[in-house]
Scaffold this active site. Structure first.
Site, PDB file in Angstrom:
ATOM      1  N   GLY A  89      16.285  10.685  97.506  1.00  0.00           N
ATOM      2  CA  GLY A  89      17.238  10.596  96.408  1.00  0.00           C
ATOM      3  C   GLY A  89      17.096  11.751  95.434  1.00  0.00           C
ATOM      4  O   GLY A  89      16.536  12.795  95.761  1.00  0.00           O
ATOM      5  N   HIS A 125      20.124  19.073  99.190  1.00  0.00           N
ATOM      6  CA  HIS A 125      20.432  17.916 100.047  1.00  0.00           C
ATOM      7  C   HIS A 125      21.860  18.013 100.581  1.00  0.00           C
ATOM      8  O   HIS A 125      22.124  17.667 101.736  1.00  0.00           O
ATOM      9  CB  HIS A 125      20.297  16.612  99.252  1.00  0.00           C
ATOM     10  CG  HIS A 125      18.914  16.316  98.766  1.00  0.00           C
ATOM     11  ND1 HIS A 125      18.551  16.409  97.444  1.00  0.00           N
ATOM     12  CD2 HIS A 125      17.801  15.936  99.436  1.00  0.00           C
ATOM     13  CE1 HIS A 125      17.272  16.079  97.314  1.00  0.00           C
ATOM     14  NE2 HIS A 125      16.794  15.798  98.495  1.00  0.00           N
ATOM     15  N   GLN A 178       3.493   8.694 100.571  1.00  0.00           N
ATOM     16  CA  GLN A 178       3.308  10.154 100.626  1.00  0.00           C
ATOM     17  C   GLN A 178       2.900  10.735  99.280  1.00  0.00           C
ATOM     18  O   GLN A 178       2.792  11.954  99.138  1.00  0.00           O
ATOM     19  CB  GLN A 178       4.538  10.841 101.205  1.00  0.00           C
ATOM     20  CG  GLN A 178       5.791  10.809 100.345  1.00  0.00           C
ATOM     21  CD  GLN A 178       6.989  11.372 101.088  1.00  0.00           C
ATOM     22  OE1 GLN A 178       7.578  10.711 101.919  1.00  0.00           O
ATOM     23  NE2 GLN A 178       7.369  12.615 100.797  1.00  0.00           N
ATOM     24  N   SER A 193      14.964  22.017  94.184  1.00  0.00           N
ATOM     25  CA  SER A 193      14.040  20.898  94.366  1.00  0.00           C
ATOM     26  C   SER A 193      14.353  19.844  93.318  1.00  0.00           C
ATOM     27  O   SER A 193      14.720  20.174  92.184  1.00  0.00           O
ATOM     28  CB  SER A 193      12.596  21.386  94.179  1.00  0.00           C
ATOM     29  OG  SER A 193      11.744  20.288  93.962  1.00  0.00           O
ATOM     30  N   SER A 194      14.172  18.577  93.688  1.00  0.00           N
ATOM     31  CA  SER A 194      14.417  17.491  92.719  1.00  0.00           C
ATOM     32  C   SER A 194      13.488  17.611  91.523  1.00  0.00           C
ATOM     33  O   SER A 194      13.799  17.142  90.430  1.00  0.00           O
ATOM     34  CB  SER A 194      14.197  16.129  93.385  1.00  0.00           C
ATOM     35  OG  SER A 194      15.028  16.009  94.500  1.00  0.00           O
TER      36      SER A 194
HETATM   37  O1  PAF Z   1      11.538  15.627 102.280  1.00  0.00           O
HETATM   38  C1  PAF Z   1      11.650  14.485 101.778  1.00  0.00           C
HETATM   39  O2  PAF Z   1      12.510  14.212 100.929  1.00  0.00           O
HETATM   40  C2  PAF Z   1      10.693  13.374 102.231  1.00  0.00           C
HETATM   41  O3  PAF Z   1       9.426  13.881 102.501  1.00  0.00           O
HETATM   42  C3  PAF Z   1      11.234  12.576 103.423  1.00  0.00           C
HETATM   43  C4  PAF Z   1      11.370  13.439 104.662  1.00  0.00           C
HETATM   44  C5  PAF Z   1      12.578  11.949 103.076  1.00  0.00           C
HETATM   45  C6  PAF Z   1      10.251  11.444 103.769  1.00  0.00           C
HETATM   46  O4  PAF Z   1      10.075  10.572 102.700  1.00  0.00           O
END
Ligand code: PAF
Length: 274
Positions: free
Chosen positions: A27, A33, A57, A181-182
């Site tokens: 998101g 994106h 993560q 980048s977010s």
């Molecule tokens: O690149 C990302 O936004 C994240 O690492 C992903 C691939 C959606 C996995 O959570």
């Protein structure tokens, strides 16, 4: 655009779509994106996007809680981009209480981001494998800004024989070169003004190495430039583009990858060395 919030809704929706192109995201969508969505759309299959801020993560002292979230804004952008289906799982769907399986990664995951964030790529690989199992896409699109992530996922897909094609998409940059980048929204104005120094330094080092300058000297200069620009470089390295092993001298395929802290933001970038 359909929205699925449960596995039952997802399965019903994917059944009618046939072969799909998948864009997994956390998101806080930006033009980077949208370039993944545009690449997926251009391949002609119906497009599925997911939004899930994956807790596994993030390390214990990382920015999971402040990671930007904007579901309404994201859905509006996905709709405008022609996305066909959005998958919005919750944490218990992704990580049920009885879950006992996760993916362990080595090889391209060990160094760089993997060394700085020891649990990061295991969390990425685990969530991406789950998303692939849920969505069952024919192809999945990942941004090259996270170059190491693309190599880790490609390795996982090859090792586990997952039936999905991984499609890397070139980095989307602001006009001044900063990779989108977010997390860029957390840069203060003077930091944002200095941030393009990262791309500039990497581009210069790549040009110097191709022209025959010693790798160590070119990387040293790049690190010095980042420090002068107010950054705290974590690594600036010439690596084999797939294995991510460091290179002392140019051989192909090669990439310069870098991470540097600017204010509270960890900036990542990379460039080809060809
Ligand atoms: O690149 C990302 O936004 C994240 O690492 C992903 C691939 C959606 C996995 O959570």
């Amino acid at each position: 655009m359909k929205i699925a919030r449960t596995l039952t809704e997802l399965q019903a929706a994917t059944r009618t779509l046939g072969e799909t192109a998948f864009v997994p995201t956390m998101g806080a969508l930006h033009s980077g994106h949208l370039s993944l969505l545009a690449a997926a759309k251009a391949d002609g299959r119906p497009v599925v996007a997911s939004i899930f801020v994956n807790p596994t993560q993030f390390g214990p002292n990382e920015d999971f809680n402040r990671y930007p979230r904007d579901e309404a804004g994201d859905l509006a952008q996905l709709e405008a981009s022609g996305c066909d289906l959005v998958w919005l799982p919750d944490v218990t769907t992704m990580y049920p209480a009885q879950a006992a399986t996760s993916i362990s990664v080595a090889g391209p995951a060990l160094r760089w981001e993997g060394a700085a964030r020891p649990t990061h790529f295991g969390g990425v690989a685990t969530v991406v494998a789950k998303l692939f199992g849920q969505v069952r896409p024919a192809a999945a699109y990942f941004g090259e800004k996270d170059w190491q992530q693309v190599q880790v996922i490609s390795r996982m897909v090859a090792d586990l024989l997952l039936p999905v094609q991984i499609v890397p998409v070139p980095i989307a940059r602001d006009v001044d070169g900063l990779a989108l980048s977010s997390r860029n929204r957390f840069l203060l104005p003077p930091e944002r003004a200095g941030a393009p120094a990262l791309f500039a330094a990497l581009t210069k080092a790549a040009t110097q190495i191709v022209a025959g300058q010693q790798v160590a000297a070119a990387l040293h200069d790049a690190r010095a430039t980042l420090t002068t620009a107010g950054m705290v470089p974590d690594y600036v390295a010439l690596v084999h583009a797939q294995s991510l092993e460091p290179l002392d001298a140019l051989e192909h395929p090669a990439r310069i990858i870098a991470a540097a802290k600017l204010g509270t933001v960890r900036l990542l970038d990379n460039v080809p060395v060809a």
